[in-house]
Design a protein around this motif. Sequence first.
Motif, PDB file in Angstrom:
ATOM      1  N   LEU A  61      49.384  -4.743 -18.827  1.00 51.56           N
ATOM      2  CA  LEU A  61      50.376  -4.294 -19.799  1.00 51.56           C
ATOM      3  C   LEU A  61      49.945  -4.555 -21.238  1.00 51.56           C
ATOM      4  CD1 LEU A  61      53.764  -5.421 -18.166  1.00 51.56           C
ATOM      5  CD2 LEU A  61      52.469  -3.307 -17.809  1.00 51.56           C
ATOM      6  N   CYS A  62      48.858  -5.331 -21.444  1.00 53.44           N
ATOM      7  CA  CYS A  62      48.588  -5.823 -22.811  1.00 53.44           C
ATOM      8  C   CYS A  62      48.348  -4.701 -23.817  1.00 53.44           C
ATOM      9  CB  CYS A  62      47.450  -6.827 -22.818  1.00 53.44           C
ATOM     10  SG  CYS A  62      45.853  -6.149 -22.374  1.00 53.44           S
ATOM     11  N   GLU A  63      47.786  -3.584 -23.365  1.00 53.31           N
ATOM     12  CA  GLU A  63      47.571  -2.483 -24.317  1.00 53.31           C
ATOM     13  C   GLU A  63      48.881  -1.777 -24.652  1.00 53.31           C
ATOM     14  OE1 GLU A  63      45.966  -2.656 -21.301  1.00 53.31           O
ATOM     15  OE2 GLU A  63      43.863  -2.059 -21.475  1.00 53.31           O
ATOM     16  N   SER A 121      40.141  -6.396  -7.806  1.00 52.04           N
ATOM     17  CA  SER A 121      40.955  -7.329  -8.583  1.00 52.04           C
ATOM     18  C   SER A 121      40.084  -8.139  -9.532  1.00 52.04           C
ATOM     19  CB  SER A 121      41.737  -8.265  -7.658  1.00 52.04           C
ATOM     20  OG  SER A 121      40.950  -9.345  -7.290  1.00 52.04           O
ATOM     21  N   TYR A 122      40.588  -8.282 -10.748  1.00 54.47           N
ATOM     22  CA  TYR A 122      39.989  -9.237 -11.685  1.00 54.47           C
ATOM     23  C   TYR A 122      40.430 -10.588 -11.124  1.00 54.47           C
ATOM     24  CZ  TYR A 122      39.412  -5.606 -15.432  1.00 54.47           C
ATOM     25  OH  TYR A 122      39.076  -4.525 -16.217  1.00 54.47           O
ATOM     26  N   ALA A 123      39.680 -11.109 -10.168  1.00 55.46           N
ATOM     27  CA  ALA A 123      40.137 -12.271  -9.404  1.00 55.46           C
ATOM     28  C   ALA A 123      39.911 -13.562 -10.176  1.00 55.46           C
ATOM     29  CB  ALA A 123      39.425 -12.314  -8.053  1.00 55.46           C
ATOM     30  N   ALA A 124      38.711 -13.716 -10.722  1.00 61.49           N
ATOM     31  CA  ALA A 124      38.398 -14.909 -11.517  1.00 61.49           C
ATOM     32  C   ALA A 124      38.165 -14.456 -12.942  1.00 61.49           C
ATOM     33  CB  ALA A 124      37.172 -15.615 -10.952  1.00 61.49           C
ATOM     34  N   LYS A 125      39.262 -14.345 -13.666  1.00 63.59           N
ATOM     35  CA  LYS A 125      39.172 -13.900 -15.050  1.00 63.59           C
ATOM     36  C   LYS A 125      39.475 -15.093 -15.950  1.00 63.59           C
ATOM     37  CE  LYS A 125      41.151 -10.682 -18.381  1.00 63.59           C
ATOM     38  NZ  LYS A 125      41.977  -9.494 -18.573  1.00 63.59           N
ATOM     39  N   TYR A 126      38.495 -15.431 -16.769  1.00 62.60           N
ATOM     40  CA  TYR A 126      38.600 -16.629 -17.602  1.00 62.60           C
ATOM     41  C   TYR A 126      39.239 -16.320 -18.943  1.00 62.60           C
ATOM     42  CZ  TYR A 126      35.927 -19.111 -14.140  1.00 62.60           C
ATOM     43  OH  TYR A 126      35.536 -19.710 -12.975  1.00 62.60           O
ATOM     44  N   ALA A 161      36.637 -16.357 -25.217  1.00 63.47           N
ATOM     45  CA  ALA A 161      36.461 -15.878 -26.592  1.00 63.47           C
ATOM     46  C   ALA A 161      35.650 -14.584 -26.618  1.00 63.47           C
ATOM     47  CB  ALA A 161      35.744 -16.942 -27.416  1.00 63.47           C
ATOM     48  N   PHE A 162      35.008 -14.267 -25.499  1.00 57.04           N
ATOM     49  CA  PHE A 162      34.142 -13.087 -25.469  1.00 57.04           C
ATOM     50  C   PHE A 162      34.901 -11.762 -25.317  1.00 57.04           C
ATOM     51  CE2 PHE A 162      31.229 -16.526 -24.079  1.00 57.04           C
ATOM     52  CZ  PHE A 162      30.306 -16.418 -25.107  1.00 57.04           C
ATOM     53  N   TYR A 163      36.241 -11.813 -25.284  1.00 58.27           N
ATOM     54  CA  TYR A 163      37.014 -10.562 -25.209  1.00 58.27           C
ATOM     55  C   TYR A 163      37.393 -10.026 -26.591  1.00 58.27           C
ATOM     56  CZ  TYR A 163      37.939 -12.408 -20.461  1.00 58.27           C
ATOM     57  OH  TYR A 163      37.828 -12.935 -19.218  1.00 58.27           O
ATOM     58  N   ALA A 175      30.934  -7.965 -11.490  1.00 61.25           N
ATOM     59  CA  ALA A 175      30.944  -8.857 -12.653  1.00 61.25           C
ATOM     60  C   ALA A 175      31.117  -7.985 -13.890  1.00 61.25           C
ATOM     61  CB  ALA A 175      29.657  -9.650 -12.737  1.00 61.25           C
ATOM     62  N   TYR A 176      31.903  -8.467 -14.841  1.00 64.51           N
ATOM     63  CA  TYR A 176      32.172  -7.700 -16.059  1.00 64.51           C
ATOM     64  C   TYR A 176      31.378  -8.311 -17.207  1.00 64.51           C
ATOM     65  CZ  TYR A 176      35.165  -4.622 -18.957  1.00 64.51           C
ATOM     66  OH  TYR A 176      35.653  -3.641 -19.777  1.00 64.51           O
ATOM     67  N   HIS A 177      30.367  -7.572 -17.653  1.00 67.96           N
ATOM     68  CA  HIS A 177      29.608  -7.946 -18.857  1.00 67.96           C
ATOM     69  C   HIS A 177      30.473  -7.479 -20.023  1.00 67.96           C
ATOM     70  CE1 HIS A 177      26.066  -7.323 -21.706  1.00 67.96           C
ATOM     71  NE2 HIS A 177      25.901  -8.548 -21.306  1.00 67.96           N
ATOM     72  N   VAL A 178      31.226  -8.406 -20.617  1.00 60.09           N
ATOM     73  CA  VAL A 178      32.351  -8.003 -21.465  1.00 60.09           C
ATOM     74  C   VAL A 178      31.949  -7.649 -22.896  1.00 60.09           C
ATOM     75  CG1 VAL A 178      33.989  -9.340 -20.084  1.00 60.09           C
ATOM     76  CG2 VAL A 178      32.972 -10.362 -22.140  1.00 60.09           C
ATOM     77  N   SER A 179      32.962  -7.242 -23.636  1.00 58.83           N
ATOM     78  CA  SER A 179      32.751  -6.739 -25.002  1.00 58.83           C
ATOM     79  C   SER A 179      31.974  -7.704 -25.891  1.00 58.83           C
ATOM     80  CB  SER A 179      34.100  -6.412 -25.637  1.00 58.83           C
ATOM     81  OG  SER A 179      34.949  -7.544 -25.636  1.00 58.83           O
TER      82      SER A 179
HETATM   83  C1  PBG Z   1      43.178  -6.968 -20.142  1.00 59.00           C
HETATM   84  C2  PBG Z   1      41.708  -6.844 -20.229  1.00 59.00           C
HETATM   85  C3  PBG Z   1      40.887  -7.472 -21.166  1.00 59.00           C
HETATM   86  C4  PBG Z   1      39.583  -7.051 -20.873  1.00 59.00           C
HETATM   87  C5  PBG Z   1      39.651  -6.189 -19.785  1.00 59.00           C
HETATM   88  N1  PBG Z   1      40.980  -6.102 -19.392  1.00 59.00           N
HETATM   89  C6  PBG Z   1      41.165  -8.296 -22.344  1.00 59.00           C
HETATM   90  C7  PBG Z   1      42.007  -9.474 -22.314  1.00 59.00           C
HETATM   91  O1  PBG Z   1      42.224 -10.133 -21.294  1.00 59.00           O
HETATM   92  O2  PBG Z   1      42.496  -9.754 -23.411  1.00 59.00           O
HETATM   93  C8  PBG Z   1      38.364  -7.482 -21.626  1.00 59.00           C
HETATM   94  C9  PBG Z   1      37.150  -6.630 -21.459  1.00 59.00           C
HETATM   95  C10 PBG Z   1      36.091  -6.894 -22.464  1.00 59.00           C
HETATM   96  O3  PBG Z   1      36.151  -7.847 -23.264  1.00 59.00           O
HETATM   97  O4  PBG Z   1      35.139  -6.102 -22.464  1.00 59.00           O
HETATM   98  N2  PBG Z   1      43.781  -5.741 -19.913  1.00 59.00           N
END
Ligand code: PBG
Length: 331
Positions: free
Chosen positions: A124-126, A194-199, A202-204, A273-277
């Motif tokens: 829902l965050c967006e 599922s984003y099962a282990a989502k930490y 600061a990398f988001y 694994a998500y290589h994040v933003s």
């Molecule tokens: C939440 C969501 C986030 C990311 C993917 N899904 C951001 C958050 O938890 O604030 C981050 C992805 C990224 O940093 O590339 N809907």
Amino acid sequence: MTRGLDLPRRPRRLRRSAAIRGLVRETRLSAESLIYPLFVTTANNLRKEVSSMPGVFNLSVDEAVKEAAAAQRDGVPAILLFGVPDTKDATGTGAADPEGPVQSAVRAIKRDVPGLVVMTDVCLCEYTSHGHCGVIVDDDVANDVTVELLVRAALSHAAAGADVVAPSDMMDGRVGAIRSALDKSGFTAVSIMSYAAKYSSAFYGPFREAAGSTPSFGDRRSHQMDPANVEEALREVELDLEEGADIVMVKPAMSYLDVIWRVKSTFGVPTAAYHVSGEYAMLKAAARNGWIDEPRAMMEALTSIRRAGADMVITYYAREAARALALQGTK
Ligand code: PBG
């Protein structure tokens, strides 16, 4: 290991040429394991670069279709869609809007880019005016009401034609709730990643700029995981698998390679694994300053994530990496 004779060991023998290095290579990166995230907006005819993520764009639906088709031509098998709506409210109503950017993009991409696996981020965050991943009650993200809204969002993605829904909110019990709702509505073929282990990471940061989802107060520590924990990640993964997750994800990737390894070796299930933003932005920033050889750093990063045990990698580099791998194949 003794060999009798006291001869010097020479591991360098197996590194003497590209051909011999290829023979003994243990991990192979392939475009087949890459997933490409896209940010879809409600605008028309838009392709606007995210300032902290060079090469990543906010896209209108028509541009998202073009980008998805280009990714498929590059050899990328899957995309992951995020929505950037133009209106937000306290309960993130827009997340389940059948005419929302994600739902519209899913329909258009399924129609125009056959064969591409379409995954959707469910959160829902967006869509909330305060940027939190759920409904706020007494200054806290209220779990169970949020789960009901996430279920509605997931159903709307499935109805639009999504192949995989990916809840990223970290609410308790959402995987089971989404699975049973999907099954009841006849969407038994729709998978859950599922984003099962989502930490709580600061990398988001750059993502939140792209998606306009920075929380207006507080942070996400009441639901995202403490970076110090790995046993807890295994418990989270176990719960999501019991609730019906088909693919489990660890996120971010590079600071959590040990978590990927533990998840894959403990459960042996399809692991993403998500290589994040922020991980992407760091490489881009260093490259722009001439401080790093970007193509090599990209390959090293993605290969290390696969070596740690990830079957698939979600990365903003997906197209670039797929093209680089195709070139290697022709050399
Ligand atoms: C939440 C969501 C986030 C990311 C993917 N899904 C951001 C958050 O938890 O604030 C981050 C992805 C990224 O940093 O590339 N809907």
